[in-house]
Design a protein around this motif. Structure first.
Motif, PDB file in Angstrom:
ATOM      1  N   ARG A 106      44.340  30.349  27.952  1.00 43.29           N
ATOM      2  CA  ARG A 106      44.481  28.901  27.725  1.00 43.29           C
ATOM      3  C   ARG A 106      44.544  28.149  29.046  1.00 43.29           C
ATOM      4  NH1 ARG A 106      47.714  30.744  23.617  1.00 43.29           N
ATOM      5  NH2 ARG A 106      49.648  30.375  24.751  1.00 43.29           N
ATOM      6  N   LEU A 107      45.230  28.729  30.010  1.00 36.30           N
ATOM      7  CA  LEU A 107      45.325  28.102  31.324  1.00 36.30           C
ATOM      8  C   LEU A 107      43.947  28.006  31.972  1.00 36.30           C
ATOM      9  CD1 LEU A 107      47.502  26.920  33.141  1.00 36.30           C
ATOM     10  CD2 LEU A 107      47.799  29.180  34.148  1.00 36.30           C
ATOM     11  N   LYS A 108      43.140  29.053  31.845  1.00 43.27           N
ATOM     12  CA  LYS A 108      41.766  29.016  32.359  1.00 43.27           C
ATOM     13  C   LYS A 108      40.969  27.891  31.691  1.00 43.27           C
ATOM     14  CE  LYS A 108      39.351  32.843  33.083  1.00 43.27           C
ATOM     15  NZ  LYS A 108      38.774  34.203  32.994  1.00 43.27           N
ATOM     16  N   GLU A 109      41.163  27.727  30.392  1.00 42.84           N
ATOM     17  CA  GLU A 109      40.465  26.671  29.659  1.00 42.84           C
ATOM     18  C   GLU A 109      40.942  25.286  30.068  1.00 42.84           C
ATOM     19  OE1 GLU A 109      40.908  27.342  25.463  1.00 42.84           O
ATOM     20  OE2 GLU A 109      39.940  29.310  25.572  1.00 42.84           O
ATOM     21  N   ASP A 110      42.244  25.119  30.212  1.00 43.69           N
ATOM     22  CA  ASP A 110      42.819  23.798  30.461  1.00 43.69           C
ATOM     23  C   ASP A 110      42.824  23.400  31.936  1.00 43.69           C
ATOM     24  OD1 ASP A 110      43.316  23.782  27.748  1.00 43.69           O
ATOM     25  OD2 ASP A 110      45.454  24.260  27.948  1.00 43.69           O
ATOM     26  N   ALA A 111      43.083  24.352  32.823  1.00 38.80           N
ATOM     27  CA  ALA A 111      43.276  24.018  34.236  1.00 38.80           C
ATOM     28  C   ALA A 111      42.025  24.210  35.081  1.00 38.80           C
ATOM     29  CB  ALA A 111      44.427  24.848  34.812  1.00 38.80           C
ATOM     30  N   GLY A 112      41.031  24.927  34.573  1.00 38.72           N
ATOM     31  CA  GLY A 112      39.825  25.168  35.365  1.00 38.72           C
ATOM     32  C   GLY A 112      39.993  26.388  36.251  1.00 38.72           C
ATOM     33  N   ASP A 113      39.279  26.404  37.370  1.00 35.58           N
ATOM     34  CA  ASP A 113      39.314  27.554  38.260  1.00 35.58           C
ATOM     35  C   ASP A 113      40.676  27.684  38.930  1.00 35.58           C
ATOM     36  OD1 ASP A 113      36.690  27.982  37.611  1.00 35.58           O
ATOM     37  OD2 ASP A 113      35.883  27.530  39.586  1.00 35.58           O
ATOM     38  N   LEU A 114      41.165  28.927  38.977  1.00 34.98           N
ATOM     39  CA  LEU A 114      42.473  29.205  39.552  1.00 34.98           C
ATOM     40  C   LEU A 114      42.360  30.222  40.679  1.00 34.98           C
ATOM     41  CD1 LEU A 114      44.433  29.490  36.203  1.00 34.98           C
ATOM     42  CD2 LEU A 114      44.520  27.591  37.832  1.00 34.98           C
ATOM     43  N   TYR A 115      43.154  30.011  41.713  1.00 28.85           N
ATOM     44  CA  TYR A 115      43.231  30.894  42.878  1.00 28.85           C
ATOM     45  C   TYR A 115      44.511  31.699  42.776  1.00 28.85           C
ATOM     46  CZ  TYR A 115      44.251  32.084  47.774  1.00 28.85           C
ATOM     47  OH  TYR A 115      44.579  32.730  48.942  1.00 28.85           O
ATOM     48  N   VAL A 116      44.413  32.999  43.050  1.00 30.12           N
ATOM     49  CA  VAL A 116      45.575  33.885  43.051  1.00 30.12           C
ATOM     50  C   VAL A 116      45.605  34.613  44.384  1.00 30.12           C
ATOM     51  CG1 VAL A 116      46.721  35.834  41.913  1.00 30.12           C
ATOM     52  CG2 VAL A 116      45.316  34.264  40.556  1.00 30.12           C
ATOM     53  N   SER A 117      46.782  34.742  44.961  1.00 28.22           N
ATOM     54  CA  SER A 117      46.969  35.539  46.166  1.00 28.22           C
ATOM     55  C   SER A 117      48.219  36.380  45.961  1.00 28.22           C
ATOM     56  CB  SER A 117      47.131  34.635  47.392  1.00 28.22           C
ATOM     57  OG  SER A 117      47.228  35.397  48.570  1.00 28.22           O
ATOM     58  N   GLY A 118      48.189  37.606  46.498  1.00 32.07           N
ATOM     59  CA  GLY A 118      49.344  38.481  46.300  1.00 32.07           C
ATOM     60  C   GLY A 118      49.514  38.762  44.821  1.00 32.07           C
ATOM     61  N   SER A 119      50.751  38.621  44.341  1.00 28.07           N
ATOM     62  CA  SER A 119      51.036  38.685  42.899  1.00 28.07           C
ATOM     63  C   SER A 119      50.498  39.957  42.248  1.00 28.07           C
ATOM     64  CB  SER A 119      50.451  37.442  42.203  1.00 28.07           C
ATOM     65  OG  SER A 119      50.902  36.265  42.819  1.00 28.07           O
ATOM     66  N   ILE A 120      50.777  41.114  42.856  1.00 30.67           N
ATOM     67  CA  ILE A 120      50.166  42.373  42.442  1.00 30.67           C
ATOM     68  C   ILE A 120      50.429  42.723  40.980  1.00 30.67           C
ATOM     69  CG2 ILE A 120      52.077  43.742  43.387  1.00 30.67           C
ATOM     70  CD1 ILE A 120      48.376  44.766  43.023  1.00 30.67           C
ATOM     71  N   THR A 121      51.624  42.501  40.485  1.00 26.72           N
ATOM     72  CA  THR A 121      51.923  42.823  39.088  1.00 26.72           C
ATOM     73  C   THR A 121      51.063  41.964  38.162  1.00 26.72           C
ATOM     74  OG1 THR A 121      54.175  43.449  39.684  1.00 26.72           O
ATOM     75  CG2 THR A 121      53.751  42.965  37.351  1.00 26.72           C
ATOM     76  N   LEU A 122      50.972  40.683  38.463  1.00 25.09           N
ATOM     77  CA  LEU A 122      50.147  39.762  37.684  1.00 25.09           C
ATOM     78  C   LEU A 122      48.670  40.145  37.785  1.00 25.09           C
ATOM     79  CD1 LEU A 122      49.642  37.138  36.101  1.00 25.09           C
ATOM     80  CD2 LEU A 122      49.758  35.925  38.306  1.00 25.09           C
ATOM     81  N   VAL A 123      48.200  40.435  38.979  1.00 20.89           N
ATOM     82  CA  VAL A 123      46.786  40.776  39.175  1.00 20.89           C
ATOM     83  C   VAL A 123      46.423  42.041  38.406  1.00 20.89           C
ATOM     84  CG1 VAL A 123      45.084  41.525  40.900  1.00 20.89           C
ATOM     85  CG2 VAL A 123      46.553  39.541  41.354  1.00 20.89           C
ATOM     86  N   ARG A 124      47.267  43.046  38.497  1.00 18.51           N
ATOM     87  CA  ARG A 124      46.990  44.285  37.756  1.00 18.51           C
ATOM     88  C   ARG A 124      46.900  44.031  36.258  1.00 18.51           C
ATOM     89  NH1 ARG A 124      51.225  48.357  40.670  1.00 18.51           N
ATOM     90  NH2 ARG A 124      49.960  48.939  42.494  1.00 18.51           N
ATOM     91  N   ALA A 125      47.815  43.223  35.725  1.00 21.24           N
ATOM     92  CA  ALA A 125      47.800  42.924  34.293  1.00 21.24           C
ATOM     93  C   ALA A 125      46.531  42.153  33.917  1.00 21.24           C
ATOM     94  CB  ALA A 125      49.051  42.133  33.903  1.00 21.24           C
ATOM     95  N   MET A 126      46.166  41.184  34.738  1.00 19.17           N
ATOM     96  CA  MET A 126      44.960  40.403  34.434  1.00 19.17           C
ATOM     97  C   MET A 126      43.699  41.241  34.560  1.00 19.17           C
ATOM     98  SD  MET A 126      45.699  36.537  35.839  1.00 19.17           S
ATOM     99  CE  MET A 126      45.672  36.993  37.574  1.00 19.17           C
ATOM    100  N   LEU A 127      43.662  42.173  35.509  1.00 23.02           N
ATOM    101  CA  LEU A 127      42.522  43.092  35.593  1.00 23.02           C
ATOM    102  C   LEU A 127      42.413  43.929  34.324  1.00 23.02           C
ATOM    103  CD1 LEU A 127      42.695  44.324  39.298  1.00 23.02           C
ATOM    104  CD2 LEU A 127      40.688  43.289  38.204  1.00 23.02           C
ATOM    105  N   ALA A 128      43.545  44.458  33.887  1.00 25.10           N
ATOM    106  CA  ALA A 128      43.554  45.293  32.674  1.00 25.10           C
ATOM    107  C   ALA A 128      43.107  44.507  31.449  1.00 25.10           C
ATOM    108  CB  ALA A 128      44.951  45.876  32.448  1.00 25.10           C
ATOM    109  N   ASP A 129      43.383  43.194  31.434  1.00 26.55           N
ATOM    110  CA  ASP A 129      43.030  42.354  30.293  1.00 26.55           C
ATOM    111  C   ASP A 129      41.686  41.633  30.471  1.00 26.55           C
ATOM    112  OD1 ASP A 129      45.260  43.000  28.729  1.00 26.55           O
ATOM    113  OD2 ASP A 129      46.507  41.494  29.754  1.00 26.55           O
ATOM    114  N   GLY A 130      40.970  41.948  31.542  1.00 25.10           N
ATOM    115  CA  GLY A 130      39.650  41.358  31.761  1.00 25.10           C
ATOM    116  C   GLY A 130      39.666  39.873  32.061  1.00 25.10           C
ATOM    117  N   LEU A 131      40.712  39.386  32.699  1.00 25.04           N
ATOM    118  CA  LEU A 131      40.852  37.952  32.953  1.00 25.04           C
ATOM    119  C   LEU A 131      40.423  37.513  34.352  1.00 25.04           C
ATOM    120  CD1 LEU A 131      44.265  37.440  31.148  1.00 25.04           C
ATOM    121  CD2 LEU A 131      42.001  36.684  30.370  1.00 25.04           C
TER     122      LEU A 131
END
Length: 181
Positions: A106-131
């Motif tokens: 929903r955030l991708k839909e509402d906020a547009g392109d998002l930048y992530v740095s660091g945040s390894i736990t979040l990045v791993r989860a999003m990779l696993a979920d194809g986000l």
């Protein structure tokens, strides 16, 4: 729908912990340009709580004179994935709650392109979920042996398509990958 682009500093053996080991290599203008191209497309920043808590004191007092990236970090909306942070104090920050793939979609839909740095736990989860739509990795010419890796041993196999690469005089290599399927 917006895209999520992740930027990480990593060692040749895939370690991505707090990158204090990058200092001896310097930060070249070309590296800043590559990160700037990634942040330029973003309408907001998505961070895990730990990275948010490291970034806030580091970035909140910087000005464009200190670092050309300061306006992006300070003025952009910041979305923090956390089940414990309640009252973020950095300008334009809001907690989106604990990790939930539907919330991120929903955030991708509402906020547009998002930048992530660091945040390894979040990045791993999003990779696993194809986000994640883009991985922007700066690989440094050293190994650490131990530490958190972008792809832990139990991660599902992932194919990546190389979109761009650059090598720099300090030995760092920039790799922009797009996860496949």
């Amino acid at each position: 729908m917006g895209e999520i682009h992740v930027h990480e500093f990593m060692t040749a053996d895939g370690i991505i912990d707090a990158p204090v080991w990058t200092f001896e290599y310097g930060f070249l203008d070309e590296m800043g340009a590559a990160i700037g191209a990634t942040t330029a497309r973003a309408s907001g920043i998505l961070l895990g709580r730990k990275t948010y808590e490291m970034f806030e004191p580091a970035w909140s007092t910087r000005t464009v004179e200190d670092d050309p990236g300061a306006p992006f970090f300070n003025d952009s909306p910041k979305y923090v994935v956390s089940s414990t942070l309640e009252n973020p104090t950095w300008n334009n920050s809001r907690v989106v709650g604990p990790y939930d793939p539907d919330t991120i979609r929903r955030l991708k839909e509402d906020a547009g392109d998002l930048y992530v740095s660091g945040s390894i736990t979040l990045v791993r989860a999003m990779l696993a979920d194809g986000l994640i739509d883009g991985l922007h990795l700066f690989q440094y010419p050293l190994t650490r042996g131990e530490g958190p890796r972008l792809f832990p041993p139990d991660a599902a196999p992932t194919k990546l398509a190389l979109e761009e690469s650059q090598s720099y005089a300090n030995g760092v290599v920039y790799l922009h990958y797009r996860p496949q399927g």
